[in-house]
Design a protein around this motif. Structure first.
Motif, mmCIF file in Angstrom:
data_model
loop_
_atom_site.group_PDB
_atom_site.id
_atom_site.type_symbol
_atom_site.label_atom_id
_atom_site.label_comp_id
_atom_site.label_asym_id
_atom_site.label_seq_id
_atom_site.Cartn_x
_atom_site.Cartn_y
_atom_site.Cartn_z
ATOM 1 N N GLU A 112 9.659 -2.532 172.681
ATOM 2 C CA GLU A 112 10.101 -1.867 171.437
ATOM 3 C C GLU A 112 9.070 -1.905 170.310
ATOM 4 O OE1 GLU A 112 12.961 -0.293 171.171
ATOM 5 O OE2 GLU A 112 14.077 -1.015 172.905
ATOM 6 N N VAL A 113 7.887 -2.435 170.537
ATOM 7 C CA VAL A 113 6.892 -2.488 169.457
ATOM 8 C C VAL A 113 6.375 -1.083 169.177
ATOM 9 C CG1 VAL A 113 4.516 -3.228 168.894
ATOM 10 C CG2 VAL A 113 6.150 -4.863 169.877
ATOM 11 N N PHE A 114 6.240 -0.757 167.886
ATOM 12 C CA PHE A 114 5.568 0.496 167.525
ATOM 13 C C PHE A 114 4.228 0.098 166.902
ATOM 14 C CE2 PHE A 114 4.584 3.684 164.218
ATOM 15 C CZ PHE A 114 4.192 4.687 165.102
ATOM 16 N N LEU A 115 3.133 0.344 167.607
ATOM 17 C CA LEU A 115 1.827 -0.115 167.136
ATOM 18 C C LEU A 115 1.166 0.989 166.321
ATOM 19 C CD1 LEU A 115 0.286 -2.812 167.614
ATOM 20 C CD2 LEU A 115 -1.168 -1.526 169.157
ATOM 21 N N SER A 116 1.069 0.758 165.010
ATOM 22 C CA SER A 116 0.463 1.791 164.161
ATOM 23 C C SER A 116 -0.869 1.316 163.599
ATOM 24 C CB SER A 116 1.408 2.180 163.028
ATOM 25 O OG SER A 116 1.707 1.032 162.292
ATOM 26 N N ASP A 135 -4.620 -1.089 164.524
ATOM 27 C CA ASP A 135 -5.435 -1.619 165.611
ATOM 28 C C ASP A 135 -5.091 -3.085 165.873
ATOM 29 O OD1 ASP A 135 -6.629 0.795 165.529
ATOM 30 O OD2 ASP A 135 -8.534 0.103 164.707
ATOM 31 N N LEU A 136 -5.234 -3.468 167.134
ATOM 32 C CA LEU A 136 -4.959 -4.853 167.514
ATOM 33 C C LEU A 136 -6.226 -5.447 168.116
ATOM 34 C CD1 LEU A 136 -2.514 -6.836 167.731
ATOM 35 C CD2 LEU A 136 -2.281 -6.063 170.100
ATOM 36 N N PRO A 137 -6.715 -6.585 167.557
ATOM 37 C CA PRO A 137 -7.907 -7.212 168.150
ATOM 38 C C PRO A 137 -7.583 -7.821 169.519
ATOM 39 C CG PRO A 137 -7.349 -8.192 166.005
ATOM 40 C CD PRO A 137 -6.201 -7.308 166.404
ATOM 41 N N SER A 138 -8.592 -8.250 170.234
ATOM 42 C CA SER A 138 -8.412 -8.813 171.580
ATOM 43 C C SER A 138 -7.603 -10.110 171.541
ATOM 44 C CB SER A 138 -9.775 -9.111 172.199
ATOM 45 O OG SER A 138 -10.525 -7.942 172.270
ATOM 46 N N ASN A 139 -7.040 -10.457 172.698
ATOM 47 C CA ASN A 139 -6.334 -11.742 172.907
ATOM 48 C C ASN A 139 -5.158 -11.960 171.944
ATOM 49 O OD1 ASN A 139 -8.193 -12.694 174.962
ATOM 50 N ND2 ASN A 139 -9.671 -12.878 173.296
ATOM 51 N N LYS A 140 -4.431 -10.908 171.638
ATOM 52 C CA LYS A 140 -3.291 -11.047 170.709
ATOM 53 C C LYS A 140 -1.999 -10.632 171.399
ATOM 54 C CE LYS A 140 -5.470 -11.919 166.823
ATOM 55 N NZ LYS A 140 -5.580 -13.294 166.453
ATOM 56 N N MET A 141 -0.913 -11.166 170.863
ATOM 57 C CA MET A 141 0.406 -10.739 171.344
ATOM 58 C C MET A 141 1.173 -10.216 170.136
ATOM 59 S SD MET A 141 3.138 -12.867 173.544
ATOM 60 C CE MET A 141 3.533 -14.145 172.417
ATOM 61 N N VAL A 142 1.874 -9.096 170.295
ATOM 62 C CA VAL A 142 2.726 -8.605 169.190
ATOM 63 C C VAL A 142 4.147 -8.487 169.720
ATOM 64 C CG1 VAL A 142 2.629 -6.959 167.265
ATOM 65 C CG2 VAL A 142 1.043 -6.705 169.170
ATOM 66 N N LEU A 143 5.068 -9.001 168.948
ATOM 67 C CA LEU A 143 6.484 -8.845 169.303
ATOM 68 C C LEU A 143 7.191 -8.201 168.127
ATOM 69 C CD1 LEU A 143 7.071 -12.389 170.841
ATOM 70 C CD2 LEU A 143 6.789 -10.236 172.086
ATOM 71 N N VAL A 144 8.332 -7.591 168.384
ATOM 72 C CA VAL A 144 9.087 -6.969 167.270
ATOM 73 C C VAL A 144 9.603 -8.055 166.361
ATOM 74 C CG1 VAL A 144 11.060 -5.518 166.686
ATOM 75 C CG2 VAL A 144 9.799 -5.119 168.789
ATOM 76 N N GLY A 177 -8.210 -1.536 175.613
ATOM 77 C CA GLY A 177 -9.212 -2.293 176.367
ATOM 78 C C GLY A 177 -8.622 -2.759 177.695
ATOM 79 N N ASP A 178 -9.360 -3.622 178.401
ATOM 80 C CA ASP A 178 -8.903 -4.095 179.712
ATOM 81 C C ASP A 178 -7.762 -5.104 179.559
ATOM 82 O OD1 ASP A 178 -10.921 -2.585 180.769
ATOM 83 O OD2 ASP A 178 -12.264 -4.277 181.156
ATOM 84 N N ASN A 179 -6.961 -5.171 180.621
ATOM 85 C CA ASN A 179 -5.936 -6.211 180.745
ATOM 86 C C ASN A 179 -4.942 -6.217 179.575
ATOM 87 O OD1 ASN A 179 -4.854 -8.197 182.335
ATOM 88 N ND2 ASN A 179 -5.957 -9.842 181.284
ATOM 89 N N VAL A 180 -4.436 -5.053 179.264
ATOM 90 C CA VAL A 180 -3.404 -4.938 178.219
ATOM 91 C C VAL A 180 -2.073 -4.693 178.919
ATOM 92 C CG1 VAL A 180 -2.566 -3.530 176.284
ATOM 93 C CG2 VAL A 180 -5.012 -4.040 176.501
ATOM 94 N N LYS A 181 -1.061 -5.436 178.499
ATOM 95 C CA LYS A 181 0.282 -5.238 179.077
ATOM 96 C C LYS A 181 1.196 -4.749 177.955
ATOM 97 C CE LYS A 181 -0.764 -7.969 182.836
ATOM 98 N NZ LYS A 181 -2.122 -7.520 183.026
ATOM 99 N N THR A 182 1.965 -3.702 178.265
ATOM 100 C CA THR A 182 2.914 -3.221 177.253
ATOM 101 C C THR A 182 4.334 -3.406 177.780
ATOM 102 O OG1 THR A 182 3.035 -0.940 178.074
ATOM 103 C CG2 THR A 182 1.279 -1.432 176.518
ATOM 104 N N GLY A 183 5.235 -3.739 176.849
ATOM 105 C CA GLY A 183 6.639 -3.905 177.222
ATOM 106 C C GLY A 183 7.358 -2.564 177.209
ATOM 107 N N ILE A 184 8.617 -2.575 177.663
ATOM 108 C CA ILE A 184 9.376 -1.326 177.729
ATOM 109 C C ILE A 184 9.527 -0.704 176.335
ATOM 110 C CG2 ILE A 184 10.656 -1.849 179.850
ATOM 111 C CD1 ILE A 184 13.051 -2.541 177.938
ATOM 112 N N ASN A 185 9.488 0.597 176.309
ATOM 113 C CA ASN A 185 9.702 1.372 175.076
ATOM 114 C C ASN A 185 8.721 1.030 173.956
ATOM 115 O OD1 ASN A 185 11.777 2.706 176.303
ATOM 116 N ND2 ASN A 185 13.304 1.202 175.652
ATOM 117 N N SER A 186 7.531 0.633 174.296
ATOM 118 C CA SER A 186 6.519 0.426 173.239
ATOM 119 C C SER A 186 5.864 1.769 172.951
ATOM 120 C CB SER A 186 5.488 -0.605 173.672
ATOM 121 O OG SER A 186 4.972 -0.271 174.929
ATOM 122 N N SER A 187 5.423 1.955 171.711
ATOM 123 C CA SER A 187 4.771 3.228 171.365
ATOM 124 C C SER A 187 3.562 2.989 170.475
ATOM 125 C CB SER A 187 5.703 4.210 170.676
ATOM 126 O OG SER A 187 6.987 3.727 170.561
#
Ligand code: TTP
Length: 414
Positions: free
Chosen positions: A399-403, A405-414, A373-383
């Motif tokens: 370094e996050v591996f997203l396998s 779905d991620l809902p809106s307005n969320k942050m994921v860290l390793v 979606g809009d306004n998504v930022k990914t960190g280095i080496n994310s897949s």
């Protein structure tokens, strides 16, 4: 003849892309979907158009205004509640007065000639209604008709494949006379809880009105789910003509047709293979690999050692370094960190599944990447796994591996 385009729907199957804009305003090959319909009507001599709007209607109104820039006159009516296509068409009664009129779903792409053909057919046979039909292999997700000598005998919504009376489906393109408003007024809510135009048409059949089926094999594409946006984009970008308004630096290699809009630069070392659409003020390169059928909205930056294949990258997005984006859709105002990679092929070579309205759905595609979606930022080496979707305003850490779905307005860290 006047025309009515239905553009009120929420486009729930197209989420996350429709969380921030209406489906009919999603870009394909350089224009919002609905613009193709407006231009097809204009090119067939129909210039008085009513848009039925509701969900995020300001996007439609701000873009088309009174239509003059597009060679038509556009007026708008807001459907108060999204309660179905019959209810939406009912809002056109005052606009069309006593005239016959065309109705199009705003989320289809059709061959311009088709509109001319149905007007001719309507004038020749003067039925009460014309419904445009097309043949598909599996009609079960659509409205399917039973037809004899061009006359539609019944319409069945989403039958089981083995119970479908034919392979001819409703394309969402109609010509009506004002009888339809009488039927709409009597139409009751369907099992889905909506007032559906196919129920109004069934009432016409019961009332011995003539509904003529017009079978076409001309281009007709229905854009409902994210991978269909990729497919329609593929289809339309293949047809673009070479048009270079921006700058191509020495040392760039271009195979295939490109549309390069004003203020955009293709820098040295860029290798483009296949037709590509690049909007205004984009910076492409140096040294990146852009493969066929890719679309870049305005103000996009694609930097060094980035490979983009068969993807849509919407306006104001940056993919600056060392990334792979294949068969994916990246929303507006995204920023992909160095080394962001989107897988588009499963190890078992099976077709990619994607969640649509919470249901695991087979896209039928061997190659499908991520949908951001809009306004998504990914960190280095994310897949990202194939078929993963990410809502708007998300942060995906390094370094996050997203396998999943991620809902809106969320942050994921390793
Ligand atoms: P749909 O495809 O049934 O609905 P949608 O576009 O909102 O998508 P989804 O099913 O994913 O939520 O609608 C067909 C067309 O009719 C489409 O152009 C939107 C329009 N529409 C209206 O204008 N008003 C309505 O109340 C509905 C249901 C649809």
């Amino acid at each position: 003849m006047k025309a009515v385009i239905l553009s009120a729907g929420e486009g729930t199957r197209m989420r996350p892309l429709t969380l921030t804009k209406p489906k009919t305003m999603l870009p394909v090959a350089g224009k919002p979907i609905i613009q193709y319909n407006i231009e097809a009507l204009r090119d067939s001599g129909i210039t008085d158009i009513l848009l039925i709007v509701n969900y995020k209607e300001e996007f439609v109104k701000d873009y088309f205004k009174d239509g003059s820039e597009f060679g038509v006159t556009i007026s708008y009516t807001t459907q108060k509640k999204l309660s179905g296509t019959a209810n939406a068409i009912g809002y056109a009664e005052k606009f069309v007065e006593d005239n016959d009129f065309i109705v199009l779903n705003g989320d289809i792409i059709l061959d311009n000639e088709l509109i001319k053909e149905i007007i001719t057919e309507y004038k020749q046979y003067t039925p009460d209604t014309i419904m445009v039909l097309t043949e598909v292999e599996d009609p079960s997700p659509f409205g399917v008709v039973e037809i004899k000598d061009k006359i539609i005998k019944s319409i069945i919504e989403k039958p089981k494949k083995e119970e479908a009376p034919s392979n001819l489906i409703n394309t969402g393109i109609y010509v009506f006379n004002k009888d339809i408003f009488k039927k709409i007024a009597k139409t009751e809510k369907s099992r889905r809880g909506e007032y559906e135009i196919t129920d109004s048409l069934s009432m016409q059949i019961a009332d011995k009105k003539i509904i003529q089926g017009y079978i076409t094999d001309k281009k007709w594409l229905d854009v409902g789910r994210p991978w269909e946006l990729i497919e329609i984009n593929e289809h339309l970008i293949k047809e673009i003509k070479q048009n270079i308004k921006g700058t191509v630096e020495k040392g760039a290699t271009i195979h295939g047709n490109i549309f390069l809009d004003e203020g955009s630069v293709i820098k040295s070392g860029v290798y483009i293979e296949g037709s590509v659409y690049i909007g205004k003020n984009c910076n492409i390169g140096p040294n990146c690999y852009i493969r066929g059928n890719s679309y870049f909205g305005d103000n996009v930056h694609i930097g060094n050692a980035v490979e983009i294949k068969n993807s849509l990258v919407m306006e104001n997005t940056n993919i600056n370094h060392l990334s792979y984006v294949g068969d994916s859709i990246i929303g507006s105002k995204c920023n992909l960190g160095a080394g962001t990679n989107m897988a588009n092929l499963r190890f078992d070579d099976g077709s990619v599944k994607i969640r649509v309205k919470g249901e695991n759905t087979d896209s039928g595609r061997r190659k499908l990447g991520a949908i951001l979606g809009d306004n998504v930022k990914t960190g280095i080496n994310s897949s990202f796994s194939p078929g993963v979707t990410v809502g708007f305003n998300c942060l995906i850490g390094p370094e996050v591996f997203l396998s999943e779905d991620l809902p809106s307005n969320k942050m994921v860290l390793v």
